[in-house]
Design an enzyme around this catalytic site. Structure first.
Site, PDB file in Angstrom:
ATOM      1  N   CYS A 103      -4.761  15.820 -19.636  1.00  0.00           N
ATOM      2  CA  CYS A 103      -5.077  14.771 -21.035  1.00  0.00           C
ATOM      3  C   CYS A 103      -3.743  13.607 -20.139  1.00  0.00           C
ATOM      4  O   CYS A 103      -3.962  12.577 -21.346  1.00  0.00           O
ATOM      5  CB  CYS A 103      -4.315  15.422 -21.611  1.00  0.00           C
ATOM      6  SG  CYS A 103      -1.858  15.497 -21.389  1.00  0.00           S
ATOM      7  N   GLY A 108       3.030  -4.486   8.839  1.00  0.00           N
ATOM      8  CA  GLY A 108       2.662  -3.150   9.288  1.00  0.00           C
ATOM      9  C   GLY A 108       1.737  -2.541   8.363  1.00  0.00           C
ATOM     10  O   GLY A 108       2.039  -1.317   8.093  1.00  0.00           O
ATOM     11  N   THR A 109       0.600  -3.014   8.911  1.00  0.00           N
ATOM     12  CA  THR A 109      -0.614  -2.258   8.352  1.00  0.00           C
ATOM     13  C   THR A 109      -1.625  -2.237   9.765  1.00  0.00           C
ATOM     14  O   THR A 109      -2.245  -3.844  10.034  1.00  0.00           O
ATOM     15  CB  THR A 109      -1.115  -2.732   7.040  1.00  0.00           C
ATOM     16  OG1 THR A 109      -2.535  -2.484   6.792  1.00  0.00           O
ATOM     17  CG2 THR A 109      -1.012  -3.910   6.457  1.00  0.00           C
ATOM     18  N   VAL A 167       3.716   4.375  -1.056  1.00  0.00           N
ATOM     19  CA  VAL A 167       4.044   4.977  -1.964  1.00  0.00           C
ATOM     20  C   VAL A 167       5.454   5.228  -2.529  1.00  0.00           C
ATOM     21  O   VAL A 167       5.575   5.481  -3.651  1.00  0.00           O
ATOM     22  CB  VAL A 167       2.953   6.382  -2.623  1.00  0.00           C
ATOM     23  CG1 VAL A 167       1.591   5.389  -2.729  1.00  0.00           C
ATOM     24  CG2 VAL A 167       3.273   7.152  -1.648  1.00  0.00           C
ATOM     25  N   ALA A 184       8.947  -4.453  12.236  1.00  0.00           N
ATOM     26  CA  ALA A 184       9.415  -5.758  11.182  1.00  0.00           C
ATOM     27  C   ALA A 184      10.467  -6.071  10.623  1.00  0.00           C
ATOM     28  O   ALA A 184      11.338  -6.430  10.305  1.00  0.00           O
ATOM     29  CB  ALA A 184       8.515  -4.951   9.955  1.00  0.00           C
ATOM     30  N   HIS A 196      -1.558   1.344  -4.280  1.00  0.00           N
ATOM     31  CA  HIS A 196      -1.365   3.324  -3.668  1.00  0.00           C
ATOM     32  C   HIS A 196      -1.085   4.041  -4.414  1.00  0.00           C
ATOM     33  O   HIS A 196      -0.773   5.040  -4.193  1.00  0.00           O
ATOM     34  CB  HIS A 196      -2.137   3.517  -3.028  1.00  0.00           C
ATOM     35  CG  HIS A 196      -2.565   2.792  -2.007  1.00  0.00           C
ATOM     36  ND1 HIS A 196      -3.422   2.762   0.063  1.00  0.00           N
ATOM     37  CD2 HIS A 196      -3.911   2.147  -1.748  1.00  0.00           C
ATOM     38  CE1 HIS A 196      -4.093   1.553   0.109  1.00  0.00           C
ATOM     39  NE2 HIS A 196      -4.314   1.304  -0.946  1.00  0.00           N
ATOM     40  N   ILE A 252       3.972  -4.093  15.372  1.00  0.00           N
ATOM     41  CA  ILE A 252       4.169  -3.851  16.628  1.00  0.00           C
ATOM     42  C   ILE A 252       3.397  -4.192  17.986  1.00  0.00           C
ATOM     43  O   ILE A 252       2.967  -3.926  19.041  1.00  0.00           O
ATOM     44  CB  ILE A 252       4.815  -2.648  16.658  1.00  0.00           C
ATOM     45  CG1 ILE A 252       4.064  -1.530  16.098  1.00  0.00           C
ATOM     46  CG2 ILE A 252       6.153  -2.510  16.144  1.00  0.00           C
ATOM     47  CD1 ILE A 252       4.284  -0.292  16.715  1.00  0.00           C
ATOM     48  N   GLN A 293       0.993  -1.271  -0.241  1.00  0.00           N
ATOM     49  CA  GLN A 293      -0.415  -0.029  -0.188  1.00  0.00           C
ATOM     50  C   GLN A 293       0.905   1.209   0.268  1.00  0.00           C
ATOM     51  O   GLN A 293       0.842   2.324  -0.160  1.00  0.00           O
ATOM     52  CB  GLN A 293      -0.996   0.283   1.309  1.00  0.00           C
ATOM     53  CG  GLN A 293      -1.833  -1.024   1.351  1.00  0.00           C
ATOM     54  CD  GLN A 293      -2.441  -1.000   2.297  1.00  0.00           C
ATOM     55  OE1 GLN A 293      -3.458  -0.782   3.131  1.00  0.00           O
ATOM     56  NE2 GLN A 293      -1.793  -2.241   3.527  1.00  0.00           N
TER      57      GLN A 293
END
Ligand code: BJW
Ligand code: ZN
Length: 246
Positions: free
Chosen positions: A129, A187-188, A102, A231, A118, A214, A100
């Site tokens: 355009c 880690g999400t 970026v 992690a 993402h 964590i 996820q």
């Protein structure tokens, strides 16, 4: 660090591995997470910055915020967690990283098969355009640049709230999840959809869910194994022990 013996033997027997990652994997690289006590969105409201209307209302402010984050990412580097994941490509037949994030740190760590749900902060495109500006060298980080073809505003190639995820990418992620033997969720907070459906889909198709975080999350009760810890500490140790067994 001691891991469950059953887990180690299940990992050893696996061929298809998915890592589903979020901001927590990059925390030890010095990049803020979104939620939680040090999260970006404790100080800033996501609705003010992370959606298309916010960008139209105040493009320079949103652009400047992303350039600041991009600078922090550029100045930092992948941590042992990213590197351990990249290392897995030398151990298992098939490894897919579904992220996820970026920040591009998985690729910088050497992972080859990365699906960015993402988007990617290094890429940009014209809102009118759709011309791509992936290697944009902006001279002024405080002012949003304009498209040289049509004059439209250039935006970061990031999926904001209310926007669709890149279709081909999400479909590939679903396929990898369905085919996986083990799905590591790293880690999400697993609260943002449709991304958070990925581990659930993996489990529905028989994959073993191993969470690394964590703290407990929305997904903890759904995972077969929860490894609580950073992690950047847990992953290298796990990969070391798997390497010793293989
Ligand atoms: C560590 C650690 C260490 C820390 N080691 N661990 C179904 C139900 C409800 C709502 C929706 C739904 N479906 C869709 C929605 C709406 C919305 C949504 O999900 N909202 C919820 C938040 C309620 N979703 C969308 O809008 C999505 N689009 C969509 O659905 O399109 C269809 C549609 C179209 C038109 C109309 C309606 C629908 C798009 C979502 C895009 C999300 N984009 C963001 C921001 C990008 C911009 C930016 O970067 O500025 O992406 S949101 C933000 O959250 C970012 C992240 O990728 C994402 C996930 O966050 P993540 O990675 O989990 O981070 P944190 O901070 O939450 O968690 C960090 C974790 O790490 C914690 O657990 C820590 O404990 C842990 N940790 N240090 C290990 N060292
Ligand atoms: Zn244009």
């Amino acid at each position: 660090m001691e891991f469950d013996k059953r887990l180690l033997s299940q990992i050893k027997a696996a061929n298809n591995i998915v890592f589903f990652t979020g901001a927590g994997i990059s925390a030890e690289s010095g990049i803020s997470t979104f939620r939680g006590k040090d999260g970006l969105w404790n100080k800033l409201k996501p609705e003010e910055l992370a959606n298309f209307n916010a960008f139209l209302k105040n493009p320079d402010m949103v652009w400047e915020w992303y350039q600041l984050r991009k600078k922090i990412i550029d100045e930092n580097k992948p941590n042992p967690g990213h590197l351990a994941i990249a290392d897995c490509e030398n151990i298992f037949e098939n490894v897919t990283v579904i992220t996820q994030n970026v920040d591009n740190l998985h690729r910088r760590a050497g992972s080859k098969n990365v699906l960015e749900l993402h988007g990617n902060i290094e890429k940009n495109y014209c809102i009118k355009c759709k011309t791509r500006y992936d290697d944009l060298k902006s001279t002024n980080d405080k002012k949003v640049p304009k498209c040289t073809k049509c004059g439209g505003l250039i935006r970061p190639d990031i999926v904001w709230f209310g926007e669709m995820l890149p279709l081909g990418v999400f479909e590939a992620a679903e396929k990898a999840a369905m085919n996986s033997d083990i799905c590591f969720v790293v880690g999400t907070s697993a609260v943002v959809f449709p991304a958070a459906n990925i581990p659930q889909l993996a489990r529905q198709y028989g994959s073993i869910i191993v969470e690394i975080n964590i703290e407990a999350t929305e997904l903890t009760s759904y995972a077969q194994y929860s490894l609580f810890g950073a992690a950047g500490v847990v992953l290298p140790e796990l990969v070391k022990q798997i390497n010793e067994m293989k």
